[in-house]
Design a protein around this motif. Structure first.
Motif, PDB file in Angstrom:
ATOM      1  N   THR A 325      69.109  59.960  35.547  1.00 50.18           N
ATOM      2  CA  THR A 325      69.216  61.415  35.478  1.00 50.18           C
ATOM      3  C   THR A 325      70.132  61.878  36.603  1.00 50.18           C
ATOM      4  O   THR A 325      70.345  61.160  37.584  1.00 50.18           O
ATOM      5  N   VAL A 326      70.690  63.074  36.455  1.00 50.92           N
ATOM      6  CA  VAL A 326      71.575  63.641  37.472  1.00 50.92           C
ATOM      7  C   VAL A 326      70.963  64.940  37.975  1.00 50.92           C
ATOM      8  O   VAL A 326      70.589  65.814  37.179  1.00 50.92           O
ATOM      9  N   SER A 327      70.857  65.060  39.293  1.00 51.38           N
ATOM     10  CA  SER A 327      70.359  66.299  39.903  1.00 51.38           C
ATOM     11  C   SER A 327      71.483  66.953  40.692  1.00 51.38           C
ATOM     12  O   SER A 327      72.419  66.286  41.146  1.00 51.38           O
ATOM     13  N   GLU A 328      71.386  68.282  40.848  1.00 49.56           N
ATOM     14  CA  GLU A 328      72.402  69.037  41.591  1.00 49.56           C
ATOM     15  C   GLU A 328      71.740  69.769  42.746  1.00 49.56           C
ATOM     16  O   GLU A 328      70.684  70.388  42.588  1.00 49.56           O
ATOM     17  N   ASN A 329      72.334  69.684  43.917  1.00 50.72           N
ATOM     18  CA  ASN A 329      71.832  70.396  45.084  1.00 50.72           C
ATOM     19  C   ASN A 329      73.010  70.816  45.952  1.00 50.72           C
ATOM     20  O   ASN A 329      73.771  69.972  46.432  1.00 50.72           O
ATOM     21  N   ASN A 330      73.165  72.127  46.089  1.00 52.58           N
ATOM     22  CA  ASN A 330      74.214  72.667  46.946  1.00 52.58           C
ATOM     23  C   ASN A 330      75.592  72.145  46.559  1.00 52.58           C
ATOM     24  O   ASN A 330      76.423  71.818  47.400  1.00 52.58           O
ATOM     25  N   THR A 429      77.133  80.815  53.555  1.00 51.50           N
ATOM     26  CA  THR A 429      75.787  80.311  53.246  1.00 51.50           C
ATOM     27  C   THR A 429      75.898  79.134  52.291  1.00 51.50           C
ATOM     28  O   THR A 429      76.846  79.035  51.500  1.00 51.50           O
ATOM     29  N   ASP A 430      74.907  78.246  52.361  1.00 47.04           N
ATOM     30  CA  ASP A 430      74.873  77.166  51.370  1.00 47.04           C
ATOM     31  C   ASP A 430      74.171  77.671  50.117  1.00 47.04           C
ATOM     32  O   ASP A 430      73.806  78.853  50.017  1.00 47.04           O
ATOM     33  N   GLN A 431      73.954  76.786  49.146  1.00 44.22           N
ATOM     34  CA  GLN A 431      73.413  77.221  47.865  1.00 44.22           C
ATOM     35  C   GLN A 431      71.935  77.581  47.928  1.00 44.22           C
ATOM     36  O   GLN A 431      71.391  78.149  46.981  1.00 44.22           O
ATOM     37  N   THR A 432      71.289  77.289  49.056  1.00 45.78           N
ATOM     38  CA  THR A 432      69.892  77.705  49.223  1.00 45.78           C
ATOM     39  C   THR A 432      69.793  79.068  49.896  1.00 45.78           C
ATOM     40  O   THR A 432      68.696  79.604  50.050  1.00 45.78           O
ATOM     41  N   SER A 452      82.672  70.160  59.960  1.00 43.55           N
ATOM     42  CA  SER A 452      81.312  69.718  60.277  1.00 43.55           C
ATOM     43  C   SER A 452      80.309  70.031  59.170  1.00 43.55           C
ATOM     44  O   SER A 452      79.167  69.570  59.218  1.00 43.55           O
ATOM     45  N   LEU A 453      80.720  70.817  58.185  1.00 43.17           N
ATOM     46  CA  LEU A 453      79.797  71.157  57.101  1.00 43.17           C
ATOM     47  C   LEU A 453      79.580  69.955  56.181  1.00 43.17           C
ATOM     48  O   LEU A 453      80.485  69.143  55.961  1.00 43.17           O
ATOM     49  N   ALA A 454      78.391  69.887  55.637  1.00 43.04           N
ATOM     50  CA  ALA A 454      78.110  68.845  54.650  1.00 43.04           C
ATOM     51  C   ALA A 454      78.875  69.147  53.366  1.00 43.04           C
ATOM     52  O   ALA A 454      79.205  70.307  53.075  1.00 43.04           O
ATOM     53  N   THR A 455      79.179  68.112  52.625  1.00 47.32           N
ATOM     54  CA  THR A 455      79.869  68.340  51.358  1.00 47.32           C
ATOM     55  C   THR A 455      78.987  69.168  50.437  1.00 47.32           C
ATOM     56  O   THR A 455      77.762  69.039  50.421  1.00 47.32           O
ATOM     57  N   GLY A 456      79.615  70.039  49.668  1.00 54.36           N
ATOM     58  CA  GLY A 456      78.860  70.882  48.758  1.00 54.36           C
ATOM     59  C   GLY A 456      79.584  72.178  48.472  1.00 54.36           C
ATOM     60  O   GLY A 456      80.743  72.381  48.868  1.00 54.36           O
ATOM     61  N   VAL A 457      78.899  73.077  47.782  1.00 55.71           N
ATOM     62  CA  VAL A 457      79.448  74.380  47.419  1.00 55.71           C
ATOM     63  C   VAL A 457      78.849  75.441  48.347  1.00 55.71           C
ATOM     64  O   VAL A 457      77.632  75.458  48.581  1.00 55.71           O
ATOM     65  N   TYR A 458      79.712  76.322  48.857  1.00 54.97           N
ATOM     66  CA  TYR A 458      79.275  77.350  49.802  1.00 54.97           C
ATOM     67  C   TYR A 458      79.714  78.730  49.318  1.00 54.97           C
ATOM     68  O   TYR A 458      80.767  78.878  48.671  1.00 54.97           O
ATOM     69  N   ASN A 459      78.899  79.726  49.650  1.00 55.40           N
ATOM     70  CA  ASN A 459      79.245  81.123  49.406  1.00 55.40           C
ATOM     71  C   ASN A 459      79.883  81.707  50.663  1.00 55.40           C
ATOM     72  O   ASN A 459      79.388  81.482  51.781  1.00 55.40           O
ATOM     73  N   VAL A 460      80.973  82.459  50.485  1.00 52.35           N
ATOM     74  CA  VAL A 460      81.650  83.133  51.591  1.00 52.35           C
ATOM     75  C   VAL A 460      81.530  84.642  51.355  1.00 52.35           C
ATOM     76  O   VAL A 460      82.044  85.158  50.357  1.00 52.35           O
ATOM     77  N   ILE A 461      80.837  85.321  52.260  1.00 52.20           N
ATOM     78  CA  ILE A 461      80.621  86.768  52.130  1.00 52.20           C
ATOM     79  C   ILE A 461      81.519  87.470  53.149  1.00 52.20           C
ATOM     80  O   ILE A 461      81.381  87.267  54.365  1.00 52.20           O
ATOM     81  N   VAL A 462      82.467  88.252  52.659  1.00 49.29           N
ATOM     82  CA  VAL A 462      83.437  88.956  53.504  1.00 49.29           C
ATOM     83  C   VAL A 462      83.077  90.443  53.490  1.00 49.29           C
ATOM     84  O   VAL A 462      83.131  91.093  52.438  1.00 49.29           O
TER      85      VAL A 462
END
Length: 478
Positions: A325-330, A429-432, A452-462
């Motif tokens: 199975t494949v799980s997704e996190n951040n 912010t990260d996905q959490t 220095s950030l971990a790999t993943g998807v991030y939100n950028v709030i301007v």
């Protein structure tokens, strides 16, 4: 090929050009398919490109090629689904020739249908074909029937053998080459089973001996040579339990569950033996067999739980294919095989294209674009499990209301440009929802070190005094 299950279901597989699989199509199948609408099947048989099945109540279902009227429906129409034949009932068993069938009814009478070009229907005359089942005169108290391509057999309750049809190679075992148009009593006594090939016959007696007669061009008589015989000759395979005749091959199943074969092997229907096998030879790789069936170009074996007496014990190691199975996190996808597979390698794909990962033993990968992600988990034993994940993320260099972010994905530095110079707060912010960066800028451009950030998807709030914009970016592996 047809197979009847213990619960009376019928399965069919192989060529289907005439609808002989009975599934309503003309599409061939290399795996067994359940024949629809049928149940309580007792036995089944085939001729060339046609099939028949008998139920426990004696009903006869037919389908497939009908060019010689062999389906017994009264016409020559091809049928690609099981059709209840109204012209015969109370059927016990059936044997198929090339284009004819021999039926044994529960009252001990014999009926035939189809091609009669060599008198194989036993009606006392030769004809192109007979379209509906007809009774064979002179036969009663019959307990078994058989067929070759153009000849037929019946065995009485006193184990007398009756033969008729084509005898051009001596396959009837009567000592001559004359065809018989009606059942003729053979000299071979105590016969329990009779089977025919293209122009040869094989007989099993009640004392577990095997005899053959007829054409021997490929050694299918098992006499050690290729000379035809007009009378049945004893085959040197003792303790025989069952026999089967292919077009130019013969099989014998012994009481110890071993199989002996002889005849034509051009299509490897006799396994790894030479092209022509005139002497009965043990098929050592198919011991433990409970059922044999020879056909024109193949042989089929059913294995039971018991092993042959001569078989050595074999240890079999079964390597388990992992369920993945494949799980997704951040924004990070992770393959999760069950059971765990230490040392496995992971090959990821995006829309079917391989992704080159820096570490093939890492089960995780960062989402870099929307699309179909899939992974192959390859164990050290060579087993492969697969899974997929669809991402709706649309990642690219993005902008929103005069706010621009690039590059995307980013490994070390991401640049954000604003429309005008003003006090602007940037929050990442990260996905959490966890804040991983926040800072205020007074210029119209900000360069952020994200190494220095971990790999993943991030939100950028301007956020500035006029508006707030939210963008996303991917921190990829370096």
């Amino acid at each position: 090929m047809l197979g009847v299950s213990e619960t009376g279901e019928l399965y069919a597989w192989g060529e289907n050009s005439s609808g002989q699989l009975g599934n309503g199509t003309y599409t061939s199948s290399n795996v067994p398919q359940l024949v629809p609408t049928l149940s309580n099947i007792k036995t089944a048989a085939t001729s060339e490109n046609s099939s028949v099945a008998v139920t426990t109540t004696g009903d006869l279902y037919v389908w497939g090629n009908n060019s010689q009227g062999q389906l017994g429906t009264g016409n020559g129409a091809v049928i690609n689904f099981p059709f209840l034949n109204p012209n015969i009932n109370n059927v016990d068993t059936v044997a198929g020739g090339r284009d004819h069938y021999v039926f044994l009814r529960n009252d001990g009478t014999v009926w035939t249908v189809g091609d009669n070009s060599a008198g194989q229907l036993g009606q006392g005359f030769v004809s192109d074909s007979i379209l509906s089942p007809v009774q064979v005169a002179g036969l009663s108290n019959i307990i078994s029937v058989g067929a070759g391509e153009y000849h037929s057999f019946a065995i009485s309750n006193t184990n007398e053998l009756y033969v008729w049809g084509n005898n051009g190679s001596g396959q009837l075992g009567l000592g001559d080459l004359n065809n018989r148009l009606v059942p003729t009593l053979a000299s071979l006594d105590n016969v329990a089973n009779a089977q025919g090939g293209a122009a040869h016959s094989i007989f099993l007696t009640t004392d577990n001996k095997v005899y053959t007669s007829g054409n021997n061009s490929f050694g299918q008589l098992g006499t050690g040579n290729t000379t035809d015989t007009l009378n049945p000759v004893l085959v040197d395979v003792p303790s025989a339990a069952s026999i089967s005749a292919g077009q130019y091959t013969s099989l014998i199943l012994r009481s110890d569950a071993s199989v002996f074969a002889f005849g034509n092997n051009m299509e490897q229907q006799l396994s790894t033996l030479p092209i022509s096998v005139p002497t009965p030879t043990h098929l050592s790789n198919v011991d433990g067999v409970t059922f044999i069936e020879a056909s024109a170009f193949s042989s089929h074996f059913l294995y039971g739980e018991e092993q042959a007496c001569a078989s050595a014990a074999v240890t079999v190691t079964v390597n388990v294919t992992p369920v993945v199975t494949v799980s997704e996190n951040n924004g990070v996808l992770t393959a999760n095989p069950v059971p765990a597979v230490p040392g496995a390698t992971y090959q990821w794909y995006l829309n079917g294209n391989p992704i080159v990962a820096p570490n093939p033993t890492d089960p995780s990968i960062t989402i870099t674009a929307g699309g179909e992600y899939s992974v192959e988990v390859i164990t050290t034993d060579g087993c492969t499990g697969t899974a997929s994940y669809t991402s709706t993320l649309d990642i690219e260099d993005i902008s929103s209301n005069d706010v621009y972010l690039f590059p995307n994905p980013a490994q070390e530095v991401v640049t954000i440009k604003f429309g005008t110079a003003s006090s602007t707060e940037i929050t990442i912010t990260d996905q959490t929802g966890r804040v991983v960066f926040v800072e205020t800028f007074t210029e119209n451009e900000a360069k952020l070190n994200v190494e220095s950030l971990a790999t993943g998807v991030y939100n950028v709030i301007v956020t500035n005094e006029n508006q707030q914009n939210t963008l996303r970016f991917v921190k990829s592996q370096k």
